[in-house]
Design a protein around this motif. Sequence first.
Motif, PDB file in Angstrom:
ATOM      1  N   THR A  16       0.831  -1.207   0.000  1.00 53.37           N
ATOM      2  CA  THR A  16       0.000   0.000   0.000  1.00 53.37           C
ATOM      3  C   THR A  16       0.864   1.255   0.000  1.00 53.37           C
ATOM      4  OG1 THR A  16      -1.742  -1.162   1.210  1.00 53.37           O
ATOM      5  CG2 THR A  16      -1.812   1.243   1.234  1.00 53.37           C
ATOM      6  N   SER A 299      -6.053  12.774  -2.980  1.00 57.90           N
ATOM      7  CA  SER A 299      -7.203  11.932  -2.622  1.00 57.90           C
ATOM      8  C   SER A 299      -7.054  10.535  -3.208  1.00 57.90           C
ATOM      9  CB  SER A 299      -8.504  12.581  -3.115  1.00 57.90           C
ATOM     10  OG  SER A 299      -8.672  13.864  -2.544  1.00 57.90           O
ATOM     11  N   VAL A 300      -6.664  10.497  -4.488  1.00 59.31           N
ATOM     12  CA  VAL A 300      -6.490   9.196  -5.148  1.00 59.31           C
ATOM     13  C   VAL A 300      -5.338   8.432  -4.511  1.00 59.31           C
ATOM     14  CG1 VAL A 300      -5.845   8.088  -7.325  1.00 59.31           C
ATOM     15  CG2 VAL A 300      -7.484   9.961  -7.331  1.00 59.31           C
ATOM     16  N   PHE A 302      -4.321   8.361  -1.506  1.00 65.16           N
ATOM     17  CA  PHE A 302      -4.626   7.790  -0.199  1.00 65.16           C
ATOM     18  C   PHE A 302      -5.762   6.766  -0.245  1.00 65.16           C
ATOM     19  CE2 PHE A 302      -2.287  11.532   1.211  1.00 65.16           C
ATOM     20  CZ  PHE A 302      -1.540  11.002   2.254  1.00 65.16           C
ATOM     21  N   THR A 303      -6.575   6.806  -1.315  1.00 71.30           N
ATOM     22  CA  THR A 303      -7.714   5.863  -1.386  1.00 71.30           C
ATOM     23  C   THR A 303      -7.474   4.713  -2.360  1.00 71.30           C
ATOM     24  OG1 THR A 303      -8.770   7.268  -3.065  1.00 71.30           O
ATOM     25  CG2 THR A 303      -9.374   7.653  -0.761  1.00 71.30           C
ATOM     26  N   LEU A 304      -6.839   5.028  -3.500  1.00 70.46           N
ATOM     27  CA  LEU A 304      -6.663   3.995  -4.521  1.00 70.46           C
ATOM     28  C   LEU A 304      -5.785   2.833  -4.063  1.00 70.46           C
ATOM     29  CD1 LEU A 304      -7.295   3.137  -7.413  1.00 70.46           C
ATOM     30  CD2 LEU A 304      -5.298   4.431  -8.182  1.00 70.46           C
ATOM     31  N   ARG A 306      -5.384   1.449  -1.195  1.00 73.97           N
ATOM     32  CA  ARG A 306      -6.135   0.542  -0.334  1.00 73.97           C
ATOM     33  C   ARG A 306      -7.104  -0.306  -1.157  1.00 73.97           C
ATOM     34  NH1 ARG A 306      -5.746   5.324   2.749  1.00 73.97           N
ATOM     35  NH2 ARG A 306      -4.692   5.023   4.752  1.00 73.97           N
ATOM     36  N   ASN A 307      -7.774   0.347  -2.117  1.00 73.39           N
ATOM     37  CA  ASN A 307      -8.708  -0.411  -2.965  1.00 73.39           C
ATOM     38  C   ASN A 307      -7.963  -1.428  -3.826  1.00 73.39           C
ATOM     39  OD1 ASN A 307     -10.896   1.054  -1.978  1.00 73.39           O
ATOM     40  ND2 ASN A 307     -10.694   2.633  -3.557  1.00 73.39           N
TER      41      ASN A 307
END
Length: 581
Positions: A16, A299-300, A302-304, A306-307
């Motif tokens: 990650t 934003s991407v 920190f979120t992408l 994990r996804n």
Amino acid sequence: MEQSLTDRKAFYQILTRKIMVLILVVSFSPMILTTGILVYRFNLTYTEKIQAHISELVQKHTQNIDTFLSEKLGNIRYLARQFDSKQQSPKIFLQKNLGLLKKEYGDVFTDLGLVNGNGIQFAYEGPFKFENADYSDAEWFIKASDKPFYISDVFAGLRGHPHFIIAVKITSNGSDYILRSTINFGAFNSLVENIHIGKTGIAFLINSKGKLQTQTNVGLKQSIIASMMDSDCYKNNETIFAKKQDALGNKYLCVTSRLKNIDWLMVFRQDLNDAFRDLWKTQLLALAIFIFGCIAILSVAFTLPRNIVKLISSADKKSEVMNKQVVESGKLATIGELAAGIAHEINNPVAIMVEEAGWIEDLFEEEDLTGSENFDEFKRALSQINTQGKRCKEITHKLLSFARKTDSTVNDVQINDAVKEIVSLTAQMARYNNVIIETNLNEGIPYIRIAPSELQQVILNLINNAIDAMEKSGGTIKIETKISQIEKNHLVISMEDNGPGIPKNNLDRIFDPFFTTKAVGKGTGLGLSICYGIIQKMGGKIDVHSQIGSGTKFRIWIPFQEEIIEVTDNDSESEIQGEKT
């Protein structure tokens, strides 16, 4: 097992972080570089555009003023050549010619006067009482005495308001005179006043001493005006574009251009903030977009990751299932290759079987076996062998074509000849099914470089499909070739029948592999799919229009490399209407 889960969890955490760092680096690096380059290039281009636009505007108006002065100087020089003190009265000469000038140019010329060598104006025509006026000490008179002609600076003079003089030297009957005319300052000043750009862009004229020669609506100090003079403009006689700063700290653009007939400079001045307002607005917008892009990237980032890690985890759990699917896919690919090989191998024995069946039929005709009890059964069996053998051959041929095993040698092909050949081959089958084939093959069709066998396969397949569709009721097949008036450098082959038509729900699927509406055992569903692939490979396209009860029309567009073919107006109009329908 627990240790394995812990190790995997640690692995996912490291993964990650790595993905997050990678996204930040890969996203920010090109974004910052691209934004910087674009802003720099846009700033450079916009500046060049502003410079070119203002320079061109100044040059254009400089030329207009030069033309104005040249024209007015030419008028006075022409009058000077006409003056003869012996043949006409100076007063009448001035009165007559001033009237002509006013009639032609309006109020541009204010007055006319003749001045002798001592500076005394001995003849005058105009709105003032300047007869016998003494110009001996006037600057314009002193300079005009030494030159064939002279255009003065703007000054107030005897009349008390701005004007300038055009003076031409005359030699008549051994005496020197000066023919002078006053130019209406208002008409001249309007040529410069019309130059406005933005809120602060103004233009004005200055002489070689830095003094204004036109009026401006903006009060400019003499020191500011003098700072705008550019000696290079006098030296090189060219338009100079510069960014300057006045004593008050205001930055501005300054463009200067020299006039040809007089030592005046056309000066354009515009505040830098006004000239580049649109550029700075665009830069602010770019900055806002850049900030928004940075927020989106963060934003991407920190979120992408994990996804992604969640998807990887889920993918790991399904890996065994996917491996099995890969193995099955490999088996299917192998089976496909095997099927193509078997089809190729079956093709030869089937052909021999059909030939043998035909040979036996010939033997039946040569020997009288009609008395045999099983003669009809023999005939039926041979006919069935022949029919099914041909069907097997057709299926294997289509399978091989679909797998691109057929000959694809490219040659120069004449479309009309190919159509005639296929029509002749299918003529007997058409008559057997009570189908009439009509052709309208336009002359002047150019050769095209394609694989002849592929084109024949397409035409043959479409004719066979039309015959099969009309085998119960019979009908007509119309085949037409022409040069397209819609698609440039394309040939059109249209094939229309009046059969039962194709249902609307099936039109979008007829080119799909293995889709067929024929009865089981009568079609493989590969024919139109193969045709579609062949036409696409040629760089063309194929479409279909059909209506239940009215028939079906296929159109094929094939590109060619010939020059434009001349077609008569009537033919062009009819062909365009035909293609549109």
